[in-house]
Design a protein around this motif. Structure first.
Motif, short mmCIF file in Angstrom:
data_model
loop_
_atom_site.label_atom_id
_atom_site.label_comp_id
_atom_site.label_asym_id
_atom_site.label_seq_id
_atom_site.Cartn_x
_atom_site.Cartn_y
_atom_site.Cartn_z
N VAL B 20 38.34 32.46 43.68
CA VAL B 20 39.24 33.48 44.20
C VAL B 20 38.42 34.71 44.60
O VAL B 20 37.36 34.97 44.03
N LEU B 21 38.93 35.42 45.59
CA LEU B 21 38.31 36.69 45.97
C LEU B 21 39.15 37.82 45.40
O LEU B 21 40.38 37.78 45.48
N LEU B 22 38.48 38.80 44.84
CA LEU B 22 39.18 39.92 44.23
C LEU B 22 40.09 40.63 45.22
O LEU B 22 41.25 40.91 44.93
N THR B 23 39.59 40.88 46.39
CA THR B 23 40.38 41.62 47.40
C THR B 23 41.61 40.82 47.82
O THR B 23 42.66 41.39 48.06
N ASP B 24 41.45 39.51 47.91
CA ASP B 24 42.57 38.65 48.30
C ASP B 24 43.73 38.78 47.32
O ASP B 24 44.88 39.00 47.72
N ILE B 25 43.41 38.65 46.04
CA ILE B 25 44.47 38.72 45.03
C ILE B 25 45.12 40.08 45.03
O ILE B 25 46.33 40.21 44.94
N ASP B 39 41.80 42.19 35.15
CA ASP B 39 42.34 40.85 34.85
C ASP B 39 41.23 39.81 34.82
O ASP B 39 41.13 39.02 33.89
N LEU B 40 40.41 39.85 35.85
CA LEU B 40 39.33 38.85 35.95
C LEU B 40 38.36 38.97 34.77
O LEU B 40 37.96 37.97 34.19
N ASN B 41 38.02 40.20 34.43
CA ASN B 41 37.12 40.39 33.29
C ASN B 41 37.74 39.85 32.01
O ASN B 41 37.07 39.22 31.19
N GLY B 55 34.68 38.38 42.95
CA GLY B 55 35.81 37.51 42.62
C GLY B 55 35.52 36.70 41.38
O GLY B 55 34.91 37.18 40.44
N ALA B 56 35.96 35.46 41.40
CA ALA B 56 35.74 34.59 40.24
C ALA B 56 35.72 33.14 40.71
O ALA B 56 36.26 32.81 41.76
N ILE B 57 35.09 32.29 39.91
CA ILE B 57 35.07 30.86 40.19
C ILE B 57 35.42 30.10 38.93
O ILE B 57 35.45 30.66 37.85
N SER B 58 35.69 28.84 39.12
CA SER B 58 36.01 27.97 38.00
C SER B 58 34.89 27.98 36.98
O SER B 58 33.73 27.91 37.34
N SER B 59 35.25 28.09 35.73
CA SER B 59 34.21 28.21 34.70
C SER B 59 33.52 26.88 34.43
O SER B 59 32.38 26.84 34.00
N SER B 60 34.21 25.78 34.70
CA SER B 60 33.62 24.47 34.39
C SER B 60 32.43 24.18 35.30
O SER B 60 31.57 23.40 34.96
#
Lengths: 249, 249
Positions: B20-25, B39-41, B55-60
């Motif tokens: 996900v992109l931070l700006t998108d959300i 939230d992401l943190n 943003g963030a990515i899947s942790s797996s």
DNA sequence: TAAAATTCTGTAAAATCGTGCAAATACGTT
DNA sequence: AACGTATTTGCACGATTTTACAGAATTTTA
């Protein structure tokens, strides 16, 4: 595009092709060469890849090593994989053998498909784990260093408990009269077991591997339900297979 | 919009799109970027996702990935791996769990050692294949996306047929009173089975992971024969384990 | 050996991040 | 209802990260 996404993309490419060109990635991902260079250096520091002049190569294993003539083949395999994926229905059980074509299938599977996949192939399993909704079951056993798949009694015993909806069988050897053949006796045993464990047998192969045969027989052509190549189904080369009753995609 | 709703939305996006992109959300949910950042943190602290720049990515994706705080840890793991390898005798049967420390063991194994290794870990198996004389047997089963290891009944059944000379158990949680513990119930089952399948249990862990414990118990400290850390055996921190009768390397 | 491709170094702009702070809101207690 | 407390949110601002570009240095190729 996130930096980590680029990294994942690069690692994926390296894993599949065993090499990447800096300029290729730059163009493909539409970022400057400097950025990709930084990415490659970064991944090299982590030991994930080996940075070389002009790009990077795999740092660890060499099964799917790079050769000039395989670059073209990779294109074909993508085409085959795309066709194969269309056969997969949601919530079905899939059995996948090893090989680069199946690896390409695993790579290109859409993230929103919910299926269960059984496989004895280490690289295929690794690739399947990337997809969030796919349940992957590894068919364990003694690992072959060459093929990076599980072989032997343990794997065959596991297969005997299974009846998959669909089996994607990658192969290097298909011939009209001889059927599906293999060089390695143990691989033959495994593939026979895979055939018995699935309702529909789909053979994936690039056209250049058709009409070659090895010393051991897996199954006759008539045991194959569907054949997928990069060619059009109306191709002259496949005519004889159509006459044998195979579905060609 | 409730915080929990946002969290669920984010987790779902990550699950489906892998990123996900931070700006998108922020735009999509019409809240400030700061809030999404928080939230992401928050979700990252819980291990649900992996926060990255932008943003963030899947942790797996990132089990065996680079993190700032793991750079130092890697040095320690090499030290541990070197010590562990000295325990391995030629022609012995070894059982290896997953985790980065065991991956390091697999990487550093000398090419002239002739041994048989059983493992349920995909990355470890992959690494073992590089060594010409090592026979690798993969313990099959349903694969965990997070840990990249086989879990479940199939894996445990395979283990029950086995008695290895040595078991290298990587862990993140060892505590004197609680013993070996794990967060995931299924992992506990697997590790218990591994313990039962080996004559000698060797736990590999970096010192910073000692004295932490999770909710489920694998085995008491007394079931462990040998403990390997990057510290000297005479270290103050390990004193209590020596008193318990553990061999420290 | 020369040309071409690639890499390295420094720089500047843009995006993103962390922190402190204040306003708004929710919650529990009296 | 009134009050105090805790949580949440948005904003400001300096710090950090990321990125592209430019020019010099290096490596590869012919």
């Amino acid at each position: 595009m996130l930096k980590e996404e680029r990294h994942n993309y690069i690692l994926n490419e390296v894993r599949i092709r065993n090499r990447v060109l800096l300029t290729d990635i730059s163009k493909k991902l539409d970022v400057s060469e400097d950025t990709i260079r930084r990415d490659l250096n970064h991944l090299d520091e982590q030991g994930k890849i080996k940075k070389v002049h002009g790009g990077a190569i795999s740092s660890s294993f060499h099964l799917y090593s790079y050769r000039e003539d395989q670059i073209y083949a990779h294109e074909s395999k993508s085409v085959i994989a795309e066709k194969a994926i269309k056969l997969i229905q949601d919530d079905s059980v899939l059995l996948m053998s090893g090989g680069t074509t199946n690896l390409e299938v695993a790579r290109l599977l859409p993230d929103d498909k919910r299926i269960t996949v059984f496989t004895p192939s280490l690289p295929v399993a690794m690739q399947l784990l990337v997809h969030p909704l796919i349940e992957t079951i590894f068919i364990g056993g003694r690992l072959s260093k060459d093929a990076q798949i599980a072989l032997g009694g343990e794997a065959i015993r596991t297969l005997s408990q299974l009846k998959a909806d669909l089996c994607f069988m990658g192969t290097g050897n298909l011939e009209l009269a001889a059927g599906l053949t293999e060089f390695d006796w143990e691989v033959v045993q495994l593939k026979k077991a895979m055939l018995d464990s699935s309702k529909r047998m789909v053979v994936l192969t690039i056209s250049e591997k058709i009409n070659s045969s090895q010393r051991f027989n897996v199954c006759p052509t008539s045991s194959i339900h569907t054949l997928i190549t990069e060619l059009s189904p109306t191709s002259e080369m496949l005519k004889s297979f159509v006459e044998k009753g195979l579905e060609i995609l």
